[in-house]
Each structure stands twice: as structure tokens, then as C-alpha cells.
Enzyme design. Sequence first.
Site, PDB file in Angstrom:
ATOM      1  N   SER A 143       0.859  -1.186   0.000  1.00  0.00           N
ATOM      2  CA  SER A 143       0.000   0.000   0.000  1.00  0.00           C
ATOM      3  C   SER A 143       0.892   1.231   0.000  1.00  0.00           C
ATOM      4  CB  SER A 143      -0.850  -0.006   1.272  1.00  0.00           C
ATOM      5  OG  SER A 143      -1.427   1.271   1.506  1.00  0.00           O
ATOM      6  N   TYR A 156      -1.976  -1.382  10.417  1.00  0.00           N
ATOM      7  CA  TYR A 156      -2.102  -1.594   8.970  1.00  0.00           C
ATOM      8  C   TYR A 156      -0.881  -1.075   8.222  1.00  0.00           C
ATOM      9  CZ  TYR A 156      -4.051  -1.401   4.238  1.00  0.00           C
ATOM     10  OH  TYR A 156      -4.254  -1.569   2.887  1.00  0.00           O
TER      11      TYR A 156
HETATM   12  P1  NAD Z   1     -11.609  -6.352   0.119  1.00  0.00           P
HETATM   13  O1  NAD Z   1     -11.892  -6.427   1.582  1.00  0.00           O
HETATM   14  O2  NAD Z   1     -12.666  -5.853  -0.788  1.00  0.00           O
HETATM   15  O3  NAD Z   1     -11.135  -7.794  -0.400  1.00  0.00           O
HETATM   16  C1  NAD Z   1     -10.230  -8.553   0.365  1.00  0.00           C
HETATM   17  C2  NAD Z   1     -10.536 -10.034   0.182  1.00  0.00           C
HETATM   18  O4  NAD Z   1      -9.628 -10.764   1.024  1.00  0.00           O
HETATM   19  C3  NAD Z   1     -11.966 -10.418   0.625  1.00  0.00           C
HETATM   20  O5  NAD Z   1     -12.584 -11.183  -0.387  1.00  0.00           O
HETATM   21  C4  NAD Z   1     -11.738 -11.230   1.891  1.00  0.00           C
HETATM   22  O6  NAD Z   1     -12.711 -12.248   2.089  1.00  0.00           O
HETATM   23  C5  NAD Z   1     -10.339 -11.815   1.631  1.00  0.00           C
HETATM   24  N1  NAD Z   1      -9.684 -12.240   2.861  1.00  0.00           N
HETATM   25  C6  NAD Z   1      -9.577 -11.554   4.033  1.00  0.00           C
HETATM   26  N2  NAD Z   1      -8.944 -12.305   4.945  1.00  0.00           N
HETATM   27  C7  NAD Z   1      -8.644 -13.494   4.344  1.00  0.00           C
HETATM   28  C8  NAD Z   1      -8.004 -14.679   4.778  1.00  0.00           C
HETATM   29  N3  NAD Z   1      -7.553 -14.823   6.038  1.00  0.00           N
HETATM   30  N4  NAD Z   1      -7.846 -15.695   3.900  1.00  0.00           N
HETATM   31  C9  NAD Z   1      -8.310 -15.575   2.624  1.00  0.00           C
HETATM   32  N5  NAD Z   1      -8.944 -14.484   2.163  1.00  0.00           N
HETATM   33  C10 NAD Z   1      -9.102 -13.448   3.019  1.00  0.00           C
HETATM   34  O7  NAD Z   1     -10.259  -5.483  -0.016  1.00  0.00           O
HETATM   35  P2  NAD Z   1      -9.596  -4.682  -1.249  1.00  0.00           P
HETATM   36  O8  NAD Z   1      -9.864  -3.244  -1.035  1.00  0.00           O
HETATM   37  O9  NAD Z   1      -9.910  -5.333  -2.544  1.00  0.00           O
HETATM   38  O10 NAD Z   1      -8.062  -4.902  -0.884  1.00  0.00           O
HETATM   39  C11 NAD Z   1      -7.293  -5.980  -1.387  1.00  0.00           C
HETATM   40  C12 NAD Z   1      -5.853  -5.787  -0.943  1.00  0.00           C
HETATM   41  O11 NAD Z   1      -5.395  -4.502  -1.367  1.00  0.00           O
HETATM   42  C13 NAD Z   1      -5.651  -5.823   0.578  1.00  0.00           C
HETATM   43  O12 NAD Z   1      -4.430  -6.443   0.879  1.00  0.00           O
HETATM   44  C14 NAD Z   1      -5.606  -4.342   0.950  1.00  0.00           C
HETATM   45  O13 NAD Z   1      -4.897  -4.107   2.146  1.00  0.00           O
HETATM   46  C15 NAD Z   1      -4.877  -3.785  -0.258  1.00  0.00           C
HETATM   47  N6  NAD Z   1      -5.080  -2.339  -0.463  1.00  0.00           N
HETATM   48  C16 NAD Z   1      -6.342  -1.834  -0.602  1.00  0.00           C
HETATM   49  C17 NAD Z   1      -6.506  -0.472  -0.766  1.00  0.00           C
HETATM   50  C18 NAD Z   1      -7.867   0.148  -0.906  1.00  0.00           C
HETATM   51  O14 NAD Z   1      -7.948   1.408  -0.787  1.00  0.00           O
HETATM   52  N7  NAD Z   1      -8.927  -0.601  -1.154  1.00  0.00           N
HETATM   53  C19 NAD Z   1      -5.386   0.373  -0.795  1.00  0.00           C
HETATM   54  C20 NAD Z   1      -4.130  -0.182  -0.663  1.00  0.00           C
HETATM   55  C21 NAD Z   1      -3.978  -1.553  -0.490  1.00  0.00           C
END
Ligand code: NAD
Length: 254
Positions: A143, A156
Site C-alpha cells: 500500500s 495496517y
Molecule cells: P476487500 O476487503 O474488498 O477484499 C479482500 C478479500 O480478502 C476479501 O474477499 C476477503 O474475504 C479476503 N480475505 C480476508 N482475509 C482473508 C483470509 N484470512 N484468507 C483468505 N482471504 C481473506 O479489499 P480490497 O480493497 O480489494 O483490498 C485488497 C488488498 O489490497 C488488501 O491487501 C488491501 O490491504 C490492499 N489495499 C487496498 C486499498 C484500498 O484502498 N482498497 C489500498 C491499498 C492496499
Amino acid sequence: MANRLTNKIAIITGAARGIGAKSAQLFAQEGAAVATWDVNVERGQAVADAIQADGGTAMFCQCDVTDAAQIENAAAEVVKELGTPNILFNNAGIAVVGELEEISEADWDRQYAVNVKSIYLVSRAIIPLMREAGGGSIINMASESAFVGFPMHPAYTSSKAAVVHLTRSMAVRYAADNIRVNSLCPGTINTELYQEFLAQQPDPGAINREIEAMHPLGIGEPKDIAWAAVYLASDESRYMTGAPMLVEGGILSR
Ligand code: NAD
């Protein structure tokens, strides 16, 4: 564009929704056979079904990426159904919100288990297979918050900084095996994770506007990150390893 991932076999963790689901769709569109791994069975299966309905190749594995036994089972299922994987997108993540003095020890541990330890556990299971396949590409989800302090998210942001550095160590270690390892560093992306974060705020609209204004290009969409993942997964990025790839709408240029 198409066929950038022809003959590739990809595992994407956390692929039931958000960035992972969009990546699964685009990886398949580019010719990869895709395994979606998630704890959310219904939606993880639906993502794989939609790819199949579009003429792609996909399977779903129920897998908690903090559980070594479930990871071993899911890896074996992928080898049996699709073949030896040569792309791994360690995307699954959660966001623990709260200042250092507020969050519980259990939440701190859970944050690190899902965001950091899972990368060790899943990579440990998949790297021997990739080696067997002659090499591959690993993408670790970090991130932009790995690079700046956020008072409300110390667990985080520090977990994502750990991902960036774990990636460097993996990149140096596995280059000789023809395995590249890069981290992907998004800005704020409009997913359900982000909407859930907003819903916890006293004034979600005001916070959303504030966050949007912090990014010169505004808030991103899942496809903005999924296309970067396609690039890192493909041979087009063959000279990249250990890199934190910033796709953050310019927030770090402020
Ligand atoms: P999201 O919550 O929409 O999707 C995350 C997915 O991970 C979900 O389907 C959830 O069920 C799954 N998950 C959670 N814990 C799990 C586990 N223990 N085992 C297997 N699956 C698991 O999130 P997103 O926004 O699509 O984010 C995806 C990645 O991108 C994450 O690592 C997040 O930290 C990173 N990220 C997101 C953003 C943002 O602004 N959305 C920004 C930077 C980084």
C-alpha cells in the site's frame, strides 16, 4: 489487448471481491488459468463461475491464508485441476483501524497474520512448485501507506511496510530460481473494504472528500490496480524484481 498471460497458471488470494476479484477477471481475460482463493466461499466461487461463463478457465479454493494446512490443500487442488502455478498474487488483506493505544493485542496479531504472515505461508507452499515450473512471478499486496505515517492505522501501515521489505528479501533470494517478486502499492481504491472503513467514520462523506482531495488523481478503481498486477504477472515486467510498484494517484508526490 489479450493473451499477455497465455499458458500461465495463477493463484490470487482474497479474490472474492475488490481488487482480487477484478484481477482474477483480467488475468483470465489475458489468457491465464486462475485459481481464486478466499474465505468467502459464495463470492469466491461466483468470481470463478463468471470467468468460466465468459469462456475463461478458473477454479475456486476455500482457503484461509493464515492456515498452513488449508494452504497446502488448496495448492494441491490447483496442481491437480489447473497444473503447476507460475503466478502468485498475495492480495488478501484486512485493515485494522485504531490508534496504537486503542487497538487490542488480538487485532494487532490478526492484522499481521493476514497481511504479512500469510505471504510467508502461501509463498512457502508455492515457491517449490514455481521452481518446478521453471520460474514465475509473485506479487505481494502492499500500500502507499507503507511509506507515510497514518495516526489512525499504525498496525495496517506497518504491516504494509513489512510487506515491501519482505518482498525485497524474497526477490534477492529467488532471482536465481527465475522467480521475480514485486510489491504493489495502491493509493485509496473504491472497494467494499474502503466503504466499510468509511462507514465506521462519524461523517463518512466528509472523510471521503478529504481522502479524495489528498490524491491528485482522486480515488482509484479496482481495475487501476488489477492492470498493474497483470503487468507484474506478465513477462513484460521481466526486468523488475524487489520493486514497490506505486499506483497511488500521486498521493506520495504531495
Ligand atoms: P476487500 O476487503 O474488498 O477484499 C479482500 C478479500 O480478502 C476479501 O474477499 C476477503 O474475504 C479476503 N480475505 C480476508 N482475509 C482473508 C483470509 N484470512 N484468507 C483468505 N482471504 C481473506 O479489499 P480490497 O480493497 O480489494 O483490498 C485488497 C488488498 O489490497 C488488501 O491487501 C488491501 O490491504 C490492499 N489495499 C487496498 C486499498 C484500498 O484502498 N482498497 C489500498 C491499498 C492496499
